[in-house]
Design an enzyme around this catalytic site. Structure first.
Site, PDB file in Angstrom:
ATOM      1  N   ASP A 172    -130.890  33.165  52.648  1.00 45.63           N
ATOM      2  CA  ASP A 172    -130.700  34.325  53.526  1.00 45.63           C
ATOM      3  C   ASP A 172    -129.221  34.432  53.910  1.00 45.63           C
ATOM      4  O   ASP A 172    -128.629  33.451  54.347  1.00 45.63           O
ATOM      5  CB  ASP A 172    -131.550  34.184  54.794  1.00 45.63           C
ATOM      6  N   ASP A 212    -126.749  36.067  45.146  1.00 48.02           N
ATOM      7  CA  ASP A 212    -126.298  37.418  44.784  1.00 48.02           C
ATOM      8  C   ASP A 212    -125.267  37.884  45.799  1.00 48.02           C
ATOM      9  O   ASP A 212    -124.503  38.799  45.529  1.00 48.02           O
ATOM     10  CB  ASP A 212    -127.483  38.389  44.845  1.00 48.02           C
ATOM     11  N   GLU A 253    -133.356  36.009  41.610  1.00 50.04           N
ATOM     12  CA  GLU A 253    -132.325  36.147  40.566  1.00 50.04           C
ATOM     13  C   GLU A 253    -132.747  37.188  39.531  1.00 50.04           C
ATOM     14  O   GLU A 253    -131.932  38.017  39.105  1.00 50.04           O
ATOM     15  CB  GLU A 253    -132.121  34.777  39.903  1.00 50.04           C
ATOM     16  N   LYS A 274    -124.350  38.915  59.929  1.00 51.73           N
ATOM     17  CA  LYS A 274    -123.622  39.063  61.209  1.00 51.73           C
ATOM     18  C   LYS A 274    -122.876  37.777  61.553  1.00 51.73           C
ATOM     19  O   LYS A 274    -123.451  36.690  61.480  1.00 51.73           O
ATOM     20  CB  LYS A 274    -124.594  39.391  62.346  1.00 51.73           C
ATOM     21  N   GLU A 281    -135.208  21.358  46.077  1.00 56.53           N
ATOM     22  CA  GLU A 281    -134.811  22.757  46.265  1.00 56.53           C
ATOM     23  C   GLU A 281    -135.122  23.172  47.699  1.00 56.53           C
ATOM     24  O   GLU A 281    -136.227  22.945  48.195  1.00 56.53           O
ATOM     25  CB  GLU A 281    -135.549  23.689  45.284  1.00 56.53           C
ATOM     26  N   ASP A 320    -138.427  23.224  57.792  1.00 51.06           N
ATOM     27  CA  ASP A 320    -137.154  23.899  57.974  1.00 51.06           C
ATOM     28  C   ASP A 320    -136.043  22.983  57.462  1.00 51.06           C
ATOM     29  O   ASP A 320    -136.067  21.780  57.736  1.00 51.06           O
ATOM     30  CB  ASP A 320    -136.949  24.201  59.466  1.00 51.06           C
ATOM     31  N   THR A 341    -134.566  32.251  39.220  1.00 49.58           N
ATOM     32  CA  THR A 341    -135.492  32.323  40.349  1.00 49.58           C
ATOM     33  C   THR A 341    -136.064  33.753  40.410  1.00 49.58           C
ATOM     34  O   THR A 341    -135.565  34.653  39.718  1.00 49.58           O
ATOM     35  CB  THR A 341    -134.783  32.014  41.684  1.00 49.58           C
ATOM     36  N   GLU A 342    -137.041  33.954  41.275  1.00 53.86           N
ATOM     37  CA  GLU A 342    -137.622  35.302  41.425  1.00 53.86           C
ATOM     38  C   GLU A 342    -136.553  36.290  41.918  1.00 53.86           C
ATOM     39  O   GLU A 342    -136.447  37.402  41.403  1.00 53.86           O
ATOM     40  CB  GLU A 342    -138.793  35.290  42.417  1.00 53.86           C
ATOM     41  N   GLU A 347    -139.982  24.988  51.796  1.00 53.94           N
ATOM     42  CA  GLU A 347    -139.979  26.400  52.197  1.00 53.94           C
ATOM     43  C   GLU A 347    -140.515  26.424  53.628  1.00 53.94           C
ATOM     44  O   GLU A 347    -141.465  25.729  53.944  1.00 53.94           O
ATOM     45  CB  GLU A 347    -140.878  27.194  51.228  1.00 53.94           C
TER      46      GLU A 347
HETATM   47  N1  SAH Z   1    -135.205  30.670  46.300  1.00 53.21           N
HETATM   48  C1  SAH Z   1    -136.097  31.806  46.159  1.00 53.21           C
HETATM   49  C2  SAH Z   1    -136.266  32.563  47.490  1.00 53.21           C
HETATM   50  C3  SAH Z   1    -134.996  33.133  48.070  1.00 53.21           C
HETATM   51  S1  SAH Z   1    -135.252  33.928  49.655  1.00 53.21           S
HETATM   52  C4  SAH Z   1    -135.591  32.712  45.069  1.00 53.21           C
HETATM   53  O1  SAH Z   1    -134.429  32.603  44.703  1.00 53.21           O
HETATM   54  O2  SAH Z   1    -136.353  33.546  44.566  1.00 53.21           O
HETATM   55  C5  SAH Z   1    -134.786  32.619  50.757  1.00 53.21           C
HETATM   56  C6  SAH Z   1    -135.966  31.708  51.087  1.00 53.21           C
HETATM   57  O3  SAH Z   1    -135.495  30.648  51.916  1.00 53.21           O
HETATM   58  C7  SAH Z   1    -137.080  32.401  51.872  1.00 53.21           C
HETATM   59  O4  SAH Z   1    -138.321  32.130  51.271  1.00 53.21           O
HETATM   60  C8  SAH Z   1    -136.979  31.789  53.268  1.00 53.21           C
HETATM   61  O5  SAH Z   1    -138.212  31.710  53.938  1.00 53.21           O
HETATM   62  C9  SAH Z   1    -136.415  30.420  52.966  1.00 53.21           C
HETATM   63  N2  SAH Z   1    -135.654  29.847  54.070  1.00 53.21           N
HETATM   64  C10 SAH Z   1    -134.720  30.480  54.818  1.00 53.21           C
HETATM   65  N3  SAH Z   1    -134.226  29.655  55.756  1.00 53.21           N
HETATM   66  C11 SAH Z   1    -134.850  28.471  55.600  1.00 53.21           C
HETATM   67  C12 SAH Z   1    -134.774  27.231  56.276  1.00 53.21           C
HETATM   68  N4  SAH Z   1    -133.951  27.054  57.319  1.00 53.21           N
HETATM   69  N5  SAH Z   1    -135.561  26.222  55.845  1.00 53.21           N
HETATM   70  C13 SAH Z   1    -136.414  26.402  54.806  1.00 53.21           C
HETATM   71  N6  SAH Z   1    -136.534  27.557  54.124  1.00 53.21           N
HETATM   72  C14 SAH Z   1    -135.762  28.591  54.519  1.00 53.21           C
END
Ligand code: SAH
Length: 233
Positions: A122, A158, A199, A126, A44, A100, A196-197, A69
């Protein structure tokens, strides 16, 4: 994900070090070795607080789950959650790492993973930030490269704009869509869905959840494994 700086973050991560991976010296050809057993291994990306990875590990004791994460203060919550739910797991099949998504090829060798999950990434709304979206074509190329033959990518969001963009990028990059819906919870794919949280928060507000599952392009996969990766920024 925004978060106030965690107190004692480093100590709290260290206390749960058994769940955390260090970056390997060379990309892992067989990530299931991390678990000391041969089993399909799933990743994940952007796991946030880790509820999905924990839920999947409980639901599928025959599979291994890795979750990455990039924000270490968020990872504190994920590993503490995994520890709190330890009794619920039949198998020792859950690990996390701070990284990352861009660096995926440093962690995993080509054709090493059985599936990838992207949940509520995320949206980077933009246009000038499009390359940062985790479904931008250069990220899809990274996923295609580390997925085994038959391995797939499952995406939930979402964000309708990100979903439209994702479908365009998948098509552009030659992926095959296996399942797709703009209302996951009202669809047949809802059965067996682990929330997920994000969701839970969005669906409580009545937001529809978009979902797509797709296979990378087989004839390009070989290419993708040898070709230099396009830089995002
Ligand atoms: N999957 C979780 C969190 C969603 S928020 C849920 O559904 O509840 C998106 C998450 O992705 C954030 O915690 C953010 O820090 C992480 N994230 C964003 N870009 C990332 C990247 N390039 N590499 C790793 N994690 C990333």
């Amino acid at each position: 994900m925004r978060m106030r700086k965690k107190k004692h973050g480093a100590e709290r991560l260290a206390a749960n070090a058994r769940y955390l991976l260090e970056r390997p010296e060379t990309p892992l050809a067989d990530p299931s070795a991390l678990f000391g057993r041969e089993a399909p291994t799933y990743l994940e990306i952007g796991c946030g607080k880790g509820g999905f990875a924990s839920g999947m590990a409980e639901k599928y004791p025959g599979r291994n789950f890795l979750a990455l994460e990039k924000i270490s203060d968020v990872m504190v919550i994920a590993v503490e959650g995994a520890e709190a739910r330890r009794e619920a797991r039949e198998a020792d099949n859950l690990r996390f790492f701070i990284a990352d998504a861009h660096d995926l090829p440093l962690w995993f060798a080509p054709a090493s993973l059985d599936g990838i999950y992207l949940n509520f990434s995320d949206p980077w709304p933009k246009a000038r930030h499009a390359k940062r979206r985790l479904t931008y074509r250069s990220f899809l190329a990274r996923y295609a490269r580390v997925l085994r033959d038959g391995g797939d990518l499952a995406i939930k969001t979402d964000n309708d704009g990100l979903f439209d963009f994702t479908l365009e990028e998948l098509a552009e990059a030659g992926w095959t869509v296996l399942e797709q819906t703009r209302d996951l919870h009202a669809s047949p794919y809802a059965e067996g869905n682990v929330m997920t949280e994000y969701e839970m928060a969005f669906s409580e507000k009545g937001k529809n959840i978009n979902y797509v599952r797709a296979l990378p392009p087989t004839e390009h996969t070989e290419h993708a494994s040898s070709a230099p990766l396009e830089q995002t920024e």
